[in-house]
Design a protein around this motif. Structure first.
Motif, short mmCIF file in Angstrom:
data_model
loop_
_atom_site.label_atom_id
_atom_site.label_comp_id
_atom_site.label_asym_id
_atom_site.label_seq_id
_atom_site.Cartn_x
_atom_site.Cartn_y
_atom_site.Cartn_z
N ILE B 8 -40.87 -80.68 -0.74
CA ILE B 8 -42.33 -80.80 -0.74
C ILE B 8 -42.92 -79.56 -1.40
CG2 ILE B 8 -44.39 -80.94 0.72
CD1 ILE B 8 -42.47 -82.24 2.84
N ASN B 9 -43.86 -79.79 -2.27
CA ASN B 9 -44.48 -78.68 -2.97
C ASN B 9 -45.43 -77.94 -2.03
OD1 ASN B 9 -45.60 -76.93 -4.70
ND2 ASN B 9 -46.51 -78.46 -6.08
N ALA B 10 -45.09 -76.68 -1.79
CA ALA B 10 -45.87 -75.92 -0.81
C ALA B 10 -46.80 -74.90 -1.47
CB ALA B 10 -44.92 -75.22 0.16
N SER B 11 -46.99 -75.04 -2.75
CA SER B 11 -47.76 -73.99 -3.42
C SER B 11 -49.24 -74.04 -3.05
CB SER B 11 -47.61 -74.09 -4.93
OG SER B 11 -48.06 -75.37 -5.34
N SER B 12 -49.74 -75.19 -2.58
CA SER B 12 -51.16 -75.26 -2.19
C SER B 12 -51.37 -74.81 -0.74
CB SER B 12 -51.69 -76.67 -2.38
OG SER B 12 -50.90 -77.55 -1.62
N MET B 13 -50.27 -74.56 -0.05
CA MET B 13 -50.37 -74.10 1.34
C MET B 13 -51.22 -72.85 1.44
SD MET B 13 -49.23 -74.78 4.37
CE MET B 13 -47.71 -74.77 5.28
N ALA B 14 -51.02 -71.94 0.50
CA ALA B 14 -51.78 -70.68 0.52
C ALA B 14 -53.27 -70.95 0.40
CB ALA B 14 -51.32 -69.78 -0.61
N ASP B 15 -53.65 -71.87 -0.47
CA ASP B 15 -55.08 -72.18 -0.65
C ASP B 15 -55.67 -72.77 0.62
OD1 ASP B 15 -54.56 -71.41 -3.21
OD2 ASP B 15 -54.18 -73.46 -3.91
N ILE B 16 -54.90 -73.68 1.24
CA ILE B 16 -55.40 -74.31 2.47
C ILE B 16 -55.62 -73.26 3.54
CG2 ILE B 16 -54.83 -75.93 4.31
CD1 ILE B 16 -53.20 -77.47 2.14
N SER B 17 -54.62 -72.39 3.69
CA SER B 17 -54.77 -71.39 4.75
C SER B 17 -55.87 -70.38 4.41
CB SER B 17 -53.44 -70.69 5.05
OG SER B 17 -52.74 -70.46 3.87
N PHE B 18 -56.07 -70.12 3.13
CA PHE B 18 -57.20 -69.27 2.74
C PHE B 18 -58.53 -69.88 3.17
CE2 PHE B 18 -55.30 -66.30 -0.46
CZ PHE B 18 -55.95 -65.18 0.02
N MET B 19 -58.64 -71.21 2.97
CA MET B 19 -59.87 -71.89 3.36
C MET B 19 -60.11 -71.75 4.86
SD MET B 19 -60.19 -75.21 1.02
CE MET B 19 -59.88 -76.37 2.30
N LEU B 20 -59.04 -71.95 5.64
CA LEU B 20 -59.15 -71.78 7.09
C LEU B 20 -59.59 -70.37 7.44
CD1 LEU B 20 -56.09 -73.66 8.54
CD2 LEU B 20 -58.46 -73.96 9.20
N LEU B 21 -58.97 -69.42 6.76
CA LEU B 21 -59.28 -68.02 7.04
C LEU B 21 -60.76 -67.74 6.79
CD1 LEU B 21 -58.29 -65.11 7.59
CD2 LEU B 21 -57.95 -64.88 5.16
N ILE B 22 -61.26 -68.25 5.68
CA ILE B 22 -62.67 -68.00 5.35
C ILE B 22 -63.58 -68.67 6.37
CG2 ILE B 22 -64.44 -68.53 3.62
CD1 ILE B 22 -62.12 -67.93 1.55
N PHE B 23 -63.18 -69.86 6.84
CA PHE B 23 -63.97 -70.52 7.89
C PHE B 23 -64.07 -69.63 9.12
CE2 PHE B 23 -63.71 -72.87 11.88
CZ PHE B 23 -64.98 -73.42 11.89
N PHE B 24 -62.91 -69.09 9.56
CA PHE B 24 -62.94 -68.25 10.76
C PHE B 24 -63.73 -66.97 10.54
CE2 PHE B 24 -59.64 -70.97 12.46
CZ PHE B 24 -60.06 -71.05 13.76
N LEU B 25 -63.65 -66.43 9.34
CA LEU B 25 -64.43 -65.22 9.05
C LEU B 25 -65.92 -65.49 9.19
CD1 LEU B 25 -62.66 -63.64 5.98
CD2 LEU B 25 -63.18 -62.53 8.12
N ALA B 26 -66.35 -66.67 8.72
CA ALA B 26 -67.78 -66.95 8.70
C ALA B 26 -68.30 -67.36 10.07
CB ALA B 26 -68.08 -68.05 7.68
N ALA B 27 -67.48 -68.08 10.84
CA ALA B 27 -68.00 -68.71 12.05
C ALA B 27 -67.88 -67.85 13.29
CB ALA B 27 -67.30 -70.04 12.29
N THR B 28 -67.19 -66.74 13.21
CA THR B 28 -66.98 -65.96 14.42
C THR B 28 -67.54 -64.55 14.28
OG1 THR B 28 -64.83 -65.24 13.68
CG2 THR B 28 -64.90 -67.21 15.03
N THR B 29 -67.73 -63.92 15.40
CA THR B 29 -68.17 -62.53 15.41
C THR B 29 -67.17 -61.69 16.18
OG1 THR B 29 -69.51 -63.08 17.31
CG2 THR B 29 -70.64 -62.92 15.21
N MET B 30 -67.20 -60.42 15.91
CA MET B 30 -66.21 -59.51 16.50
C MET B 30 -66.76 -58.83 17.74
SD MET B 30 -63.28 -58.54 14.95
CE MET B 30 -62.05 -57.27 15.03
N ASP B 31 -68.08 -58.60 17.79
CA ASP B 31 -68.62 -57.74 18.82
C ASP B 31 -68.52 -58.38 20.20
OD1 ASP B 31 -70.40 -59.59 17.75
OD2 ASP B 31 -72.05 -58.69 18.86
N THR B 32 -68.09 -57.56 21.15
CA THR B 32 -68.09 -58.02 22.54
C THR B 32 -69.37 -57.54 23.19
OG1 THR B 32 -66.82 -56.05 23.01
CG2 THR B 32 -65.61 -58.11 22.89
N ASP B 33 -69.83 -58.31 24.13
CA ASP B 33 -71.09 -58.01 24.79
C ASP B 33 -70.88 -56.92 25.84
OD1 ASP B 33 -73.69 -58.20 25.28
OD2 ASP B 33 -73.69 -60.30 25.90
#
Lengths: 155, 194
Positions: B8-33
């Protein structure tokens, strides 16, 4: 010279990208563990929280509800003026809506944790105590007695 | 052996996981209350007749904050810098001499594991104006909680030779019995007017 030229013409071996997905996955896992979901978009200006040293960290995010008190954001100042207002969830509301808000928040929590519910007050340090007191009074009426004044650490 | 399964060609795996990573970067915050934790008193209907709880004047540590963010502590103007020390002094000293108006009285209580100790009757009363700034209010709250924490640490060192936060939970409960945190907040007055 001839030797050099022959070396330059050789194509370098391609860099292996096989481990790239693994590295990215590692990053993803880090972000999933270390961060929390953003709760709500702010309709008020980001509150400039007061500084304090004796704070405690709020654990169990699911049991914390936020009430913001700050001046409305620039786009909404025509509608609400420049004085600090109250934001509950996704809307700027009147003080009298707090009881309803608390009830809804409480219902969304698991039944045996409801007594642990904490309200985090994110109030701009420029706000006056009048509005804060009104909010506190409403919280007392709604029987949400655990509160936390959100602060930033002072060094 | 059967047919070879094509890789199975896994070369697009990196792109998919990059997309996930960017989603998590945008949707979450780091600061604790982080916050100052307080319990509000239960609501009491003002129409109902309330029995006034009588508290001796000497047991009260009165902190007034006016609309100009100026402090008045025990009828003396005070700088916020000195509040912690003054509050700590009030919590650490006690006597049952009715002539002495400066320091609070105490109860003798027997606490399992410690023995009989003097427990201060001190109550800190904060009163602010509706025009007081929130920043000042938090500063005052912070100083008073800091004073309580210092006293807790003092008793922890005395009885357990450790700071309060290093104690076990049941030991912390004992210290809380020795120095109960009583902060009363009166309803703010509108002396300043609007």
């Amino acid at each position: 010279m001839a030797q050099f030229r022959s070396k330059e013409k050789k194509t370098p071996p391609p860099i292996s990208t096989q481990s790239l997905p693994d590295i990215i996955f590692m990053l993803i896992f880090f972000f999933m563990v270390a961060t929390t979901m953003r709760e709500s978009t702010l309709l008020v200006k980001k509150p400039h929280l007061p500084k304090a040293t004796e704070f405690v960290k709020l654990e169990k995010k699911s049991l914390v509800s936020n009430i913001y008190i700050a001046a409305p954001s620039n786009a909404l100042q025509k509608l609400y003026g420049t004085q600090p207002v109250i934001q509950l969830n996704e809307a700027i509301e009147d003080v009298s809506k707090i009881a309803k808000f608390v009830e809804l928040e409480r219902e969304s929590m698991p039944a045996n944790d409801r007594s642990q519910m904490t309200v985090s007050l994110k109030v701009d340090s420029k706000a006056r105590m009048g509005i804060v007191t009104d909010v506190k009074q409403e919280l007392r009426k709604a029987n949400a007695l655990k509160i936390s004044y959100s602060v930033v650490p002072k060094n | 052996m059967g047919k070879k399964v094509p890789e199975i060609n896994a070369s697009s795996m990196a792109d998919i996981s990059f997309m996930l990573l960017i989603f998590f970067l945008a949707a979450t915050t780091m600061d604790t209350d982080k916050g100052l934790f307080r319990m509000l008193p239960p609501y009491q209907d003002p129409t109902e007749q309330q029995e006034d709880i009588k508290v001796l004047d000497k047991n009260l540590f009165v902190v007034l904050v006016n609309k100009d963010d100026k402090l008045m502590v025990e009828k003396q103007p005070m700088n916020t810098r000195d509040l912690r020390r003054a509050c700590k002094e009030f919590l650490m000293n006690m006597n049952n001499d009715s002539e002495d108006k400066k320091y609070p009285g105490y109860n003798e209580e027997t606490i399992p594991g410690i023995g009989t100790v003097k427990v201060t009757k001190a109550i800190v009363s904060i009163q602010n104006d509706r025009q007081t700034s929130y920043e000042k209010y938090i500063e005052v709250q912070n100083e008073i909680i800091a004073a309580y924490n210092e006293v807790k640490d003092y008793y922890s060192m005395k009885y357990f030779k450790k700071t309060f936060k290093d104690l076990k939970e049941n030991q912390q409960d004992i210290i809380k019995q020795i120095i109960p945190q009583k902060i009363s907040e009166a309803e703010p007055k509108n002396i300043g007017g609007k």
